[in-house]
Design an enzyme around this catalytic site. Sequence first.
Site, PDB file in Angstrom:
ATOM      1  N   GLY A  12       0.938  -1.135   0.441  1.00 14.37           N
ATOM      2  CA  GLY A  12       0.158  -0.424   0.165  1.00 14.37           C
ATOM      3  C   GLY A  12       0.659   1.470   0.102  1.00 14.37           C
ATOM      4  N   ASP A  13      -0.081   2.447  -0.634  1.00 20.66           N
ATOM      5  CA  ASP A  13       0.828   3.820  -0.139  1.00 20.66           C
ATOM      6  C   ASP A  13       2.114   3.730  -1.328  1.00 20.66           C
ATOM      7  OD1 ASP A  13      -0.638   3.963   1.562  1.00 20.66           O
ATOM      8  OD2 ASP A  13       0.216   3.681   3.529  1.00 20.66           O
ATOM      9  N   LYS A  16      -0.148   5.272  -5.433  1.00 19.70           N
ATOM     10  CA  LYS A  16      -1.406   5.122  -6.604  1.00 19.70           C
ATOM     11  C   LYS A  16      -2.565   6.091  -6.917  1.00 19.70           C
ATOM     12  CE  LYS A  16      -2.734   2.116  -3.685  1.00 19.70           C
ATOM     13  NZ  LYS A  16      -2.034   2.431  -2.572  1.00 19.70           N
ATOM     14  N   ASN A  38     -10.409   2.813   4.503  1.00 19.60           N
ATOM     15  CA  ASN A  38      -9.150   2.333   4.970  1.00 19.60           C
ATOM     16  C   ASN A  38      -7.743   2.811   4.594  1.00 19.60           C
ATOM     17  OD1 ASN A  38      -9.692   0.328   3.031  1.00 19.60           O
ATOM     18  ND2 ASN A  38      -8.900  -1.129   3.664  1.00 19.60           N
ATOM     19  N   GLY A  40      -5.908   5.896   1.943  1.00 17.98           N
ATOM     20  CA  GLY A  40      -5.593   6.687   2.219  1.00 17.98           C
ATOM     21  C   GLY A  40      -4.854   7.199   0.407  1.00 17.98           C
ATOM     22  N   HIS A  41      -5.261   8.550  -0.235  1.00 13.15           N
ATOM     23  CA  HIS A  41      -5.085   8.724  -1.493  1.00 13.15           C
ATOM     24  C   HIS A  41      -4.252   9.791  -1.733  1.00 13.15           C
ATOM     25  CE1 HIS A  41      -6.262   4.333  -3.602  1.00 13.15           C
ATOM     26  NE2 HIS A  41      -5.191   4.069  -2.210  1.00 13.15           N
ATOM     27  N   SER A  42      -2.513  10.545  -1.751  1.00 12.97           N
ATOM     28  CA  SER A  42      -2.418  11.624  -2.005  1.00 12.97           C
ATOM     29  C   SER A  42      -2.543  12.097  -3.793  1.00 12.97           C
ATOM     30  CB  SER A  42      -1.765  11.965  -1.934  1.00 12.97           C
ATOM     31  OG  SER A  42      -1.484  11.301  -0.382  1.00 12.97           O
ATOM     32  N   THR A 130      -7.010  -0.495  10.108  1.00  8.74           N
ATOM     33  CA  THR A 130      -6.959   1.228  10.511  1.00  8.74           C
ATOM     34  C   THR A 130      -8.124   1.417  11.405  1.00  8.74           C
ATOM     35  OG1 THR A 130      -7.845   0.715   8.600  1.00  8.74           O
ATOM     36  CG2 THR A 130      -6.005   0.587   7.694  1.00  8.74           C
ATOM     37  N   GLN A 225      -5.101  -0.218  -1.039  1.00  7.93           N
ATOM     38  CA  GLN A 225      -4.150  -0.635  -0.686  1.00  7.93           C
ATOM     39  C   GLN A 225      -2.767  -1.780  -1.229  1.00  7.93           C
ATOM     40  OE1 GLN A 225      -7.361  -1.810  -0.071  1.00  7.93           O
ATOM     41  NE2 GLN A 225      -6.945   0.045   1.187  1.00  7.93           N
ATOM     42  N   PRO A 305       3.807   6.127  11.585  1.00  3.40           N
ATOM     43  CA  PRO A 305       5.046   6.324  10.842  1.00  3.40           C
ATOM     44  C   PRO A 305       5.190   4.841  10.416  1.00  3.40           C
ATOM     45  CG  PRO A 305       5.685   6.026  13.449  1.00  3.40           C
ATOM     46  CD  PRO A 305       4.081   6.240  13.119  1.00  3.40           C
ATOM     47  N   SER A 414       8.193   7.564 -11.116  1.00  2.12           N
ATOM     48  CA  SER A 414       7.645   9.293 -10.663  1.00  2.12           C
ATOM     49  C   SER A 414       8.981  10.615 -10.274  1.00  2.12           C
ATOM     50  CB  SER A 414       6.710   9.265 -10.694  1.00  2.12           C
ATOM     51  OG  SER A 414       6.410   9.767  -9.273  1.00  2.12           O
ATOM     52  N   ILE A 415       9.121  11.298 -10.198  1.00  2.61           N
ATOM     53  CA  ILE A 415      10.662  11.859  -9.625  1.00  2.61           C
ATOM     54  C   ILE A 415      10.229  13.274  -8.406  1.00  2.61           C
ATOM     55  CG2 ILE A 415      12.544  11.142 -10.691  1.00  2.61           C
ATOM     56  CD1 ILE A 415      10.498  14.637 -11.856  1.00  2.61           C
TER      57      ILE A 415
HETATM   58  P1  GDP Z   1      -1.175   5.895  -2.348  1.00  2.00           P
HETATM   59  O1  GDP Z   1      -2.341   5.126  -1.620  1.00  2.00           O
HETATM   60  O2  GDP Z   1      -0.580   4.551  -3.390  1.00  2.00           O
HETATM   61  O3  GDP Z   1      -2.096   6.777  -3.269  1.00  2.00           O
HETATM   62  O4  GDP Z   1      -0.432   6.938  -1.664  1.00  2.00           O
HETATM   63  P2  GDP Z   1      -0.672   7.918  -0.871  1.00  2.00           P
HETATM   64  O5  GDP Z   1      -0.791   9.306  -1.305  1.00  2.00           O
HETATM   65  O6  GDP Z   1      -0.653   6.794   0.642  1.00  2.00           O
HETATM   66  O7  GDP Z   1       2.098   7.728  -0.306  1.00  2.00           O
HETATM   67  C1  GDP Z   1       2.184   7.682  -0.868  1.00  2.00           C
HETATM   68  C2  GDP Z   1       3.179   9.582  -0.830  1.00  2.00           C
HETATM   69  O8  GDP Z   1       4.148   9.765  -2.072  1.00  2.00           O
HETATM   70  C3  GDP Z   1       2.289  10.706  -0.863  1.00  2.00           C
HETATM   71  O9  GDP Z   1       2.707  11.998   0.332  1.00  2.00           O
HETATM   72  C4  GDP Z   1       2.641  11.470  -2.203  1.00  2.00           C
HETATM   73  O10 GDP Z   1       2.600  12.665  -2.075  1.00  2.00           O
HETATM   74  C5  GDP Z   1       4.166  11.027  -2.345  1.00  2.00           C
HETATM   75  N1  GDP Z   1       4.507  10.182  -3.814  1.00  2.00           N
HETATM   76  C6  GDP Z   1       3.539  10.097  -4.772  1.00  2.00           C
HETATM   77  N2  GDP Z   1       4.706   9.446  -5.802  1.00  2.00           N
HETATM   78  C7  GDP Z   1       6.013  10.437  -5.322  1.00  2.00           C
HETATM   79  C8  GDP Z   1       6.889  10.786  -6.118  1.00  2.00           C
HETATM   80  O11 GDP Z   1       7.338  10.179  -6.664  1.00  2.00           O
HETATM   81  N3  GDP Z   1       8.274  11.387  -5.303  1.00  2.00           N
HETATM   82  C9  GDP Z   1       7.886  11.905  -3.365  1.00  2.00           C
HETATM   83  N4  GDP Z   1       9.200  12.567  -3.231  1.00  2.00           N
HETATM   84  N5  GDP Z   1       6.660  11.563  -3.417  1.00  2.00           N
HETATM   85  C10 GDP Z   1       5.682  11.096  -3.898  1.00  2.00           C
HETATM   86  P1  IMO Z   2      -3.912   2.796   0.256  1.00  2.00           P
HETATM   87  O1  IMO Z   2      -5.161   2.473  -1.137  1.00  2.00           O
HETATM   88  C1  IMO Z   2      -1.184   0.897   3.860  1.00  2.00           C
HETATM   89  C2  IMO Z   2      -2.919  -2.144   6.120  1.00  2.00           C
HETATM   90  C3  IMO Z   2      -3.543  -1.494   7.576  1.00  2.00           C
HETATM   91  C4  IMO Z   2      -2.739  -3.084   8.566  1.00  2.00           C
HETATM   92  C5  IMO Z   2      -3.674  -3.905   7.494  1.00  2.00           C
HETATM   93  C6  IMO Z   2      -5.294  -4.686   7.846  1.00  2.00           C
HETATM   94  O2  IMO Z   2      -4.314   3.927   0.826  1.00  2.00           O
HETATM   95  O3  IMO Z   2      -2.666   1.955  -0.059  1.00  2.00           O
HETATM   96  P2  IMO Z   2      -7.514  -3.092   7.501  1.00  2.00           P
HETATM   97  O4  IMO Z   2      -7.641  -2.296   7.966  1.00  2.00           O
HETATM   98  O5  IMO Z   2      -7.222  -2.882   5.828  1.00  2.00           O
HETATM   99  O6  IMO Z   2      -7.891  -4.284   8.091  1.00  2.00           O
HETATM  100  O7  IMO Z   2      -5.770  -3.133   8.333  1.00  2.00           O
HETATM  101  O8  IMO Z   2      -3.707  -3.780   6.306  1.00  2.00           O
HETATM  102  N1  IMO Z   2      -3.495  -0.886   5.055  1.00  2.00           N
HETATM  103  C7  IMO Z   2      -3.226  -0.250   4.328  1.00  2.00           C
HETATM  104  N2  IMO Z   2      -1.390   0.083   4.600  1.00  2.00           N
HETATM  105  N3  IMO Z   2      -2.109   1.829   2.324  1.00  2.00           N
HETATM  106  C8  IMO Z   2      -3.185   1.488   2.813  1.00  2.00           C
HETATM  107  O9  IMO Z   2      -4.096   1.995   2.027  1.00  2.00           O
HETATM  108  C9  IMO Z   2      -3.939   0.313   3.895  1.00  2.00           C
HETATM  109  N4  IMO Z   2      -4.643  -0.128   4.059  1.00  2.00           N
HETATM  110  C10 IMO Z   2      -4.899  -1.132   4.755  1.00  2.00           C
HETATM  111  O10 IMO Z   2      -1.997  -0.948   8.100  1.00  2.00           O
HETATM  112  O11 IMO Z   2      -1.715  -3.024   7.955  1.00  2.00           O
HETATM  113 MG    MG Z   3      -2.461   5.517   1.136  1.00  2.00          MG
END
Ligand code: GDP
Ligand code: IMO
Ligand code: MG
Length: 429
Positions: A12-13, A16, A38, A40-42, A130, A225, A305, A414-415
């Site tokens: 995850g994170d 996307k 659960n 969080g897409h930025s 979450t 995720q 964290p 991506s950069i």
């Molecule tokens: P998602 O859940 O897959 O949509 O990802 P999140 O948004 O939870 O976390 C990705 C984090 O990385 C966010 O804070 C984005 O703004 C950041 N991010 C995405 N691409 C880049 C990149 O190429 N460089 C940097 N420094 N940050 C990035």
């Molecule tokens: P995005 O879409 C990162 C993790 C939780 C936990 C496990 C189960 O932003 O990438 P849940 O609440 O789904 O039953 O938790 O999955 N988890 C994620 N970790 N990014 C996410 O979503 C997540 N969604 C769930 O931290 O370990």
């Molecule tokens: Mg996320």
Amino acid sequence: MTTAIVIGSQWGDEGKGKIIDLLSQDAQLTVRYSGGDNAGHSIVAGDRKIALRLIPSGILNPNAQCVIANGTVVNPTVLLAEMKELNDAGITTDHLVISQRAHVIFPYHILQDQQQELDRAQSGEKIGTTNKGIGPTYMDKMQRIGIRMIDLLDKAGLKKKLAFNLIQKQRVLSAELYEQLPSLDELTETYYAMGQQLKSQIKDTSTLINQAVDAAQHVLFEGSQGAMLDIDHGTYPFVTSANPTAGGACTGTGLGPTKINHVLGVAKAYVSRVGDGPFPTEQINEIGDTIRDIAHEYGTVTHRPRRIGWFDAVLMKYVTQINGFTGLVINCMDVMSGFKTLKICVGYQVGTEVIDYYPADDELLSQVTPVYEELPGWDEDITGVAGFDQLPVNAQNYLKRIAELTDTPIAAFSIGPDRSQTVQMQKIW
Ligand code: GDP
Ligand code: IMO
Ligand code: MG
């Protein structure tokens, strides 16, 4: 017809949201197919910075209809708050549609999630969810007692279903937690009222998606995720309760697999994980701390964290296999600037043996020692590069090696967090 699924290929994170936002600028439909709030897409687009939980990351394009499809679980309170937040910021949500078949998260699901985590913590087996009620809502769906978005539109039917569910929940929740629940009448009134607010946007989304595909529109499927959090293929039991992987995009939307053209796997140039569970390449040291600081690696939803580790090609090969990726998107290449050497995990040592497959046994996985290949790093600031050729040669080699090890082309890298800081190398549409 052009369709593309964007899947997180780690835990995850991976970024996307950023990629979906970019690709949705030229799409007609963006569809979320699994998970709930659960996620969080930025998105960062110029001075606009938003974090979405349930609403698809295509929402900034008013011409691309956004769908929350049947494979998701919807907390209507969160959804309405998220819609309001966007509307207050001048972003329309009139182009948002929610599946009649998506299951609803109720307060008892959140309490159940809480209770289960407390119980698990006592036995040292906490998942680190979450706490949004995701697992219990999917459990009810599978147990065939779930309540769906369409049910919110019929007050008498909703009350009957809730009454049955409350009897079930009284059996599983501690008396202390059960007492925190609103009464049957209150729950019925509140959820019926939210159904009325959303009524015009609750639709048969499978038909809508299939019509868009048949009309040769550009349709984008937004994974939430990551593949390693998949209930079937991830690091069970430290996973979520849904299928974020490619197959989930079909069951989660009602679109057949023959209609999918591209499957993009999004990864960071390193790995992050939030929550418990095995993580072979984790760096609990200065390297991990440095990357966390540079990239602000704190959860979008829970602000925890994130755990940090080196890029894991064993994991990536496995994830490529279970999703059939047509291309990889490697985010956060800028974060790797300044390291003298970069490590890529190419095997797991178990005793005297080195394995290159992903073991199902989580005990074994937590004991493996990663075997690393070292690559020379680069010092240059790459946040402004506009093409692969503009990257320092060592950064080019890093990407080439990832493509080689996974036998999958790099579709983009991506950069930086901004929409403009992405270099596309494969044409999607
Ligand atoms: P998602 O859940 O897959 O949509 O990802 P999140 O948004 O939870 O976390 C990705 C984090 O990385 C966010 O804070 C984005 O703004 C950041 N991010 C995405 N691409 C880049 C990149 O190429 N460089 C940097 N420094 N940050 C990035
Ligand atoms: P995005 O879409 C990162 C993790 C939780 C936990 C496990 C189960 O932003 O990438 P849940 O609440 O789904 O039953 O938790 O999955 N988890 C994620 N970790 N990014 C996410 O979503 C997540 N969604 C769930 O931290 O370990
Ligand atoms: Mg996320």
